[in-house]
Design a protein around this motif. Structure first.
Motif, PDB file in Angstrom:
ATOM      1  N   ILE A 252       0.840  -1.205   0.000  1.00 18.17           N
ATOM      2  CA  ILE A 252       0.000   0.000   0.000  1.00 18.17           C
ATOM      3  C   ILE A 252       0.870   1.248   0.000  1.00 18.17           C
ATOM      4  N   GLU A 253       1.919   1.248   0.811  1.00 18.69           N
ATOM      5  CA  GLU A 253       2.834   2.390   0.855  1.00 18.69           C
ATOM      6  C   GLU A 253       3.480   2.632  -0.505  1.00 18.69           C
ATOM      7  N   LEU A 254       3.673   1.568  -1.256  1.00 12.01           N
ATOM      8  CA  LEU A 254       4.308   1.690  -2.576  1.00 12.01           C
ATOM      9  C   LEU A 254       3.332   2.142  -3.654  1.00 12.01           C
ATOM     10  N   GLY A 255       2.085   2.407  -3.256  1.00 12.17           N
ATOM     11  CA  GLY A 255       1.120   2.970  -4.202  1.00 12.17           C
ATOM     12  C   GLY A 255       0.104   1.985  -4.748  1.00 12.17           C
ATOM     13  N   TYR A 256       0.097   0.765  -4.205  1.00  8.70           N
ATOM     14  CA  TYR A 256      -0.840  -0.242  -4.702  1.00  8.70           C
ATOM     15  C   TYR A 256      -2.008  -0.338  -3.721  1.00  8.70           C
ATOM     16  N   LYS A 257      -3.006   0.488  -3.968  1.00  6.45           N
ATOM     17  CA  LYS A 257      -4.151   0.627  -3.073  1.00  6.45           C
ATOM     18  C   LYS A 257      -4.848  -0.716  -2.850  1.00  6.45           C
TER      19      LYS A 257
END
Length: 336
Positions: A252-257
């Motif tokens: 999630i932190e890496l942008g993968y909601k």
């Protein structure tokens, strides 16, 4: 006059008897909970684990079972019934006598299998009474350090540059680590060849030996190899970073909601188990899990303690059965 008094007393006695009967019927409609819970347990409680020994579910069951038996003034024994991705053990428990003496501690297979198999021996919504949502472990995306890949971005770049190069190991088809790998491929737009193994241990050994370059695994069996530097963790798939791996980001932190793919442990009983027994088991389990020493022991074994009651377990089932069914379909995995 005496006849009237006699008749009146008879009616009073009849009404009193009727009231007592009504009370008994009301207690029966509530499952005779107090009566059925009294004296429980009178013999050993069997906790079925639908997987082989030494895996995360078995570890959780043995730690909880030992303390649960003590808390109830009895004995709880773990019985491993592996096979068919957990279906054998889950199905066995679903059709056991609902008397509180045959219980189930299972993993996410419980909610994954309805989408993975054309036919399963249980209804995830109807065949069980939830006792407690015990804990969860994130999955972790691993690479061989010699690969020269240090981030998910590096992995994507490498996979796109060499579409047929990368293989990834998992503990088996349909496990949440396998589906984490498939979800990774979908959201990142990359190709990797899945290599399923018969459990977490063989999957970890595959990447350690260089048979595969990548692995998706539950955190507990991978953790010591990450700490030693033998494996590189690129990301965890939980809602937040793991407490003693502060440099490993979440997806999630890496942008993968919404990329949350953990392996939970749940405690359930056959559906008609008396409510008072389910409540007793739930309360005792939650007390045990919230004991600082036991919570620390579980954390050191790779579990995040949740300690939710029946409603929490029920909601997870309701949320995750359709979620994993959709992921299985998107991954192109046909039910067997």
């Amino acid at each position: 006059m005496l006849d009237k008094i006699s008749n009146r007393l008879s009616r009073r006695e009849m009404l009193r008897a009727t009231g007592l009967l009504a009370g008994a019927v009301a207690a029966s409609s509530l499952g005779l909970a107090p009566a059925r819970a009294a004296g429980y347990p009178e013999r050993p409680i069997k906790i079925i684990v639908p997987f082989a020994p030494a895996g995360p579910t078995d570890i959780m069951a043995r730690i909880l079972g030992q303390h649960l038996g003590d808390a109830l003034g009895g004995t709880a024994v773990v019985e491993n019934k592996p096979g068919a991705g957990g279906n054998i053990g889950i199905g066995t428990t679903a059709h056991a006598e609902p008397d509180g003496y045959t219980l189930l501690i299972t993993s996410s297979a419980y909610v994954v299998n309805p989408g993975l198999y054309a036919k399963i021996p249980y209804d995830p919504y109807k065949d069980f009474a939830p006792i407690a949502e015990l804990g969860t472990s994130p999955n972790v995306i691993l690479v061989d350090p010699k690969l020269g890949v240090n981030s998910i971005a590096d992995l994507i770049k490498r996979a796109k540059a060499n579409p047929n190069e990368l293989n990834y190991a998992s503990p088996g088809i349909g496990t949440t680590p396998h589906l984490s790998g498939e979800l990774l491929k979908i959201v990142c737009g990359i190709e990797m060849t899945h290599v399923p193994y018969s459990g977490a241990g063989p999957a970890i050994q595959a990447i350690l030996s260089g048979t595969t370059q990548v692995a998706c695994a539950a955190l507990p069996p991978a953790h010591p190899h990450i700490e030693s530097g033998a494996l590189k963790a690129l990301a965890v798939t939980g809602a937040h970073r793991w407490f003693d791996l502060p440099d490993v980001p979440t997806m999630i932190e890496l942008g993968y909601k919404d990329f949350i793919s953990d392996t939970f442990q749940g405690f359930l009983a056959p559906v008609k188990t008396p409510a008072a027994i389910v409540e007793l088991l739930s309360n005792k389990s939650i007390e045990i899990l919230k004991t600082p020493k036991i919570a620390e022991q579980l954390r050191n074994n790779g579990f995040e303690v949740i300690a939710n009651g029946p409603d929490g377990m029920r909601k997870r089932i309701e949320d995750e059965v359709p979620k994993w069914r959709e992921i299985v379909a998107k991954a192109g995995i046909k039910p067997v």
